[in-house]
Write an enzyme that holds these catalytic residues in place. Structure first.
Site, PDB file in Angstrom:
ATOM      1  N   SER A 131      14.426  17.253-126.317  1.00  0.00           N
ATOM      2  CA  SER A 131      15.099  18.001-126.307  1.00  0.00           C
ATOM      3  C   SER A 131      16.372  17.349-127.922  1.00  0.00           C
ATOM      4  O   SER A 131      15.843  16.106-128.024  1.00  0.00           O
ATOM      5  CB  SER A 131      16.242  18.271-125.850  1.00  0.00           C
ATOM      6  OG  SER A 131      18.210  18.685-126.097  1.00  0.00           O
TER       7      SER A 131
ATOM      8  N   TYR B  36      22.549  17.025-119.091  1.00  0.00           N
ATOM      9  CA  TYR B  36      21.673  17.635-119.117  1.00  0.00           C
ATOM     10  C   TYR B  36      21.188  16.824-120.878  1.00  0.00           C
ATOM     11  O   TYR B  36      19.432  16.466-120.638  1.00  0.00           O
ATOM     12  CB  TYR B  36      21.205  18.887-119.937  1.00  0.00           C
ATOM     13  CG  TYR B  36      20.358  19.652-121.179  1.00  0.00           C
ATOM     14  CD1 TYR B  36      19.371  20.359-119.928  1.00  0.00           C
ATOM     15  CD2 TYR B  36      20.130  19.373-122.497  1.00  0.00           C
ATOM     16  CE1 TYR B  36      18.411  20.656-121.060  1.00  0.00           C
ATOM     17  CE2 TYR B  36      19.256  19.779-123.416  1.00  0.00           C
ATOM     18  CZ  TYR B  36      18.124  20.953-122.200  1.00  0.00           C
ATOM     19  OH  TYR B  36      16.891  21.227-123.011  1.00  0.00           O
TER      20      TYR B  36
END
Length: 271
Positions: free
Chosen positions: A155, A168
């Site tokens: 990510s 996250y």
């Protein structure tokens, strides 16, 4: 790529379903793994309509026994795994702050000290262990074979952590690090391990954070696009070129890299 087997976790998601359908068109036999069978079957039906071979299996990537059972079914019906795409992952509201920075003048909103440690642990489990376990189980199929790859999903938040999504961001940073570790560990076995770091694509998980009900951008959505030189969100189909390159025989000397597919987001300093 003809008749090779690709296992895709999180196979019903917006991004991974597009990847699975693309690989099917290239000749791969596809195994879709996810928690909700009905969603997987919707993707599987689309693959079948284009003449593809596909198997949909409901299994939680954190349930080792369920994954072992899925592995046996895939091996029996499709063959052993050649390419593993670790697409399962996500965040949890209880592991997310509502504040972008600490503010000692107010008790409103949820800050760092309000985060639920079990939710934070759950996000780490889903993203990291949810990549580790499938790699451990399906990676064994690749020993002694040629042209095998593991593709992880990192990510933008792995490069620079985004506000609010601490757990996250940290978990995806672990995925990038784990990708490099596995690449070194399996290099002598001929298994290449790389990762794709998508920029900002509208998915079921982030749509409400980035867009309003009328389709206009939220403040967070506007901030993201202001930091994206291409000034737009990505389209899921724009990931498949990188995916195909990383698993193709033309990239046999490439392992241990994380490729941003982000419209320039990671390259932009903000100035």
């Amino acid at each position: 790529m003809k008749d090779k087997v690709a296992v895709v976790t999180g196979g019903s998601g917006v991004l991974c379903s597009v990847m699975a359908k693309h690989l099917s068109l290239q000749g791969f036999k596809i195994a879709l793994i996810g928690r909700t069978l009905s969603k997987l079957e919707n993707v599987a039906n689309e693959i079948k309509e284009t003449g593809g071979t596909v198997l949909a299996i409901a299994a939680d990537v954190l349930d080792k026994d369920a994954l072992l059972s899925a592995h046996q079914s895939i091996k029996s019906e499709l063959g052993t795994c050649d390419v593993l795409i670790n697409g399962a992952g996500g965040n949890h509201p209880d592991a997310t702050t509502s504040m972008t920075e600490f503010d000692s003048t107010t008790n409103e909103g949820k800050g760092f000290f309000d985060l639920d440690h079990k939710a934070v642990g759950g996000v780490f489990d889903l993203n990291f262990l949810g990549t580790f376990l499938p790699s451990q189980i399906f990676g064994k199929d690749m020993i002694g074979k040629e042209g095998c790859s593991i593709i992880n999903l990192s990510s933008m938040s792995a490069y620079s952590p985004m506000t609010k999504v601490m757990a996250y961001s940290a978990a995806k940073a672990a995925i990038s690090n784990f990708t490099e570790w596995m690449a070194v560990h399996f290099a002598s076995a001929g298994i290449r391990v790389n990762a794709i770091a998508p920029g900002f694509f509208l998915t079921d998980q982030n749509r409400a954070l980035l867009t309003n009900s009328d389709g206009s951008l939220t403040d967070r959505g506007n901030t993201i696009l202001s930091q994206t030189p291409m000034k737009r969100f990505g389209k899921p189909e724009e990931l498949v070129g990188t995916l195909e390159w990383l698993i193709d025989d033309s990239s046999t000397f490439i392992t241990g890299i994380v490729v941003p597919v982000d419209g320039g987001f990671n390259a932009f300093s903000g100035v």
